[in-house]
Write a protein that holds these residues in place. Structure first.
Motif: not given
Lengths: 132, 178
Positions: A45-46, A55-56, A77-78, A112-118
């Motif tokens: 989730r970005v 969401e990816y 993503i890998k 850069n105002r980005i947060s990512i989480s699984l």
């Protein structure tokens, strides 16, 4: 009965202390040591600036490019994992964080105002996205 | 016009105990804490003492007076800090009352826990109350729960310390027949 100095412990005290230590150990076991309490990680989730969260799925390898205020951020993503591979910021905290592997892992690039989480399929939306 | 209040002996006692609790609370808030949310909680010694000696009615009054007046003095009235303090104080008192319920029958009365047991219960429930309010209203993120075991560990240790202090206090006061 147990006495320490002038303080007398009654059986009820010892029972309470026992229950308290069991409670503490139990809390450690659920919140620290239970693996994958949130289920298998399936979604990245970005949250980028004020946009709605993207969401990816983690099952497809891909690279996401986000053009932020200070430059590009690259997220990879890998093999069911995700990480920042490049960031335009000075500190590079997000890149040094490395791979996110289990559901609930998260990292952010504040400049850069980005947060990512699984996320897992089980985990619902948390409240951070809703707060301003 | 002159106002007249008739005050009872009990009112004076509650005022005295509340003043004591407020003083300790304010002094304590001046010390830095290693972890936000972790405080020795020495003001609760007064509440606990009141609960054991004079019952929950008095303890509730002392506790509410402490929370409200010290927040007014510290300038945190109706702020998040105040809400945390209030929720902790109320939950710890409620759990003390619940724990004491079975011991109210006279045949069982002498088996009731000493100050130590009560203090541990009070401090765990104080911490849990604060934690739940913090989580529900201020930081609604599941990650916060990873901190819960640490907070509860501190609560148990500090509860034991304040329980011993309270018991020593009770022993002293019984000896002097106050």
């Amino acid at each position: 009965m147990l006495t320490i100095g002038k303080v007398i412990f009654k059986p009820a005290d010892i029972l309470i202390l026992f229950a308290a230590s069991i409670l503490t150990l139990w809390l450690y076991s659920i919140f620290w040591f239970s693996a994958n309490q949130q289920g298998e990680a399936e979604i990245l989730r970005v949250q980028f600036a004020d946009n709605p969260p993207l969401e990816y799925t983690l099952s497809e390898d891909r690279t996401i490019v986000l053009a932020g205020k200070i430059g590009d951020s690259l997220i990879e993503i890998k093999q069911g994992k995700a990480r920042f591979i490049h960031s335009a910021c000075r500190n590079q905290f997000c890149v040094f964080h490395g791979w996110l592997t289990v559901a609930g892992d998260s990292t952010a690039c504040l400049p850069n105002r980005i947060s990512i989480s699984l996320k897992s399929a089980l985990s619902d939306y948390d409240a951070i996205a809703g707060s301003q | 016009m002159k106002l007249h209040f008739t005050t009872t002996h009990q009112d004076h006692r509650i005022a005295l105990l509340a003043a004591l609790a407020i003083t300790i609370h304010i002094i304590e808030s001046a010390f830095p804490s290693p972890l936000p949310g972790v405080k020795p909680g020495l003001a609760n010694v007064v509440t606990l003492f009141t609960f054991i000696r004079y019952g929950w009615h008095s303890a509730l009054q002392v506790s509410l007076l402490r929370v409200i007046i010290s927040s007014l003095v510290l300038g945190t009235f109706l702020s998040p800090t105040f809400l945390l303090s209030l929720s902790g104080a109320l939950l710890s008192l409620v759990s003390l009352i619940v724990i004491q319920l079975p011991f109210n029958q006279s045949s069982f009365h002498r088996h009731q826990p000493s100050a130590l047991g009560y203090a541990v219960i009070a401090s765990i429930s104080h911490m849990s109350g604060q934690f739940l309010v913090a989580w529900y209203f201020f930081i609604p993120h599941p990650g916060l729960f990873q901190l819960l075991p640490i907070f509860i560990t501190f609560a148990v240790i500090l509860g034991i310390v304040s329980g011993i202090i309270t018991q020593l206090l009770i022993n002293q006061i019984q000896q002097r027949k106050l």
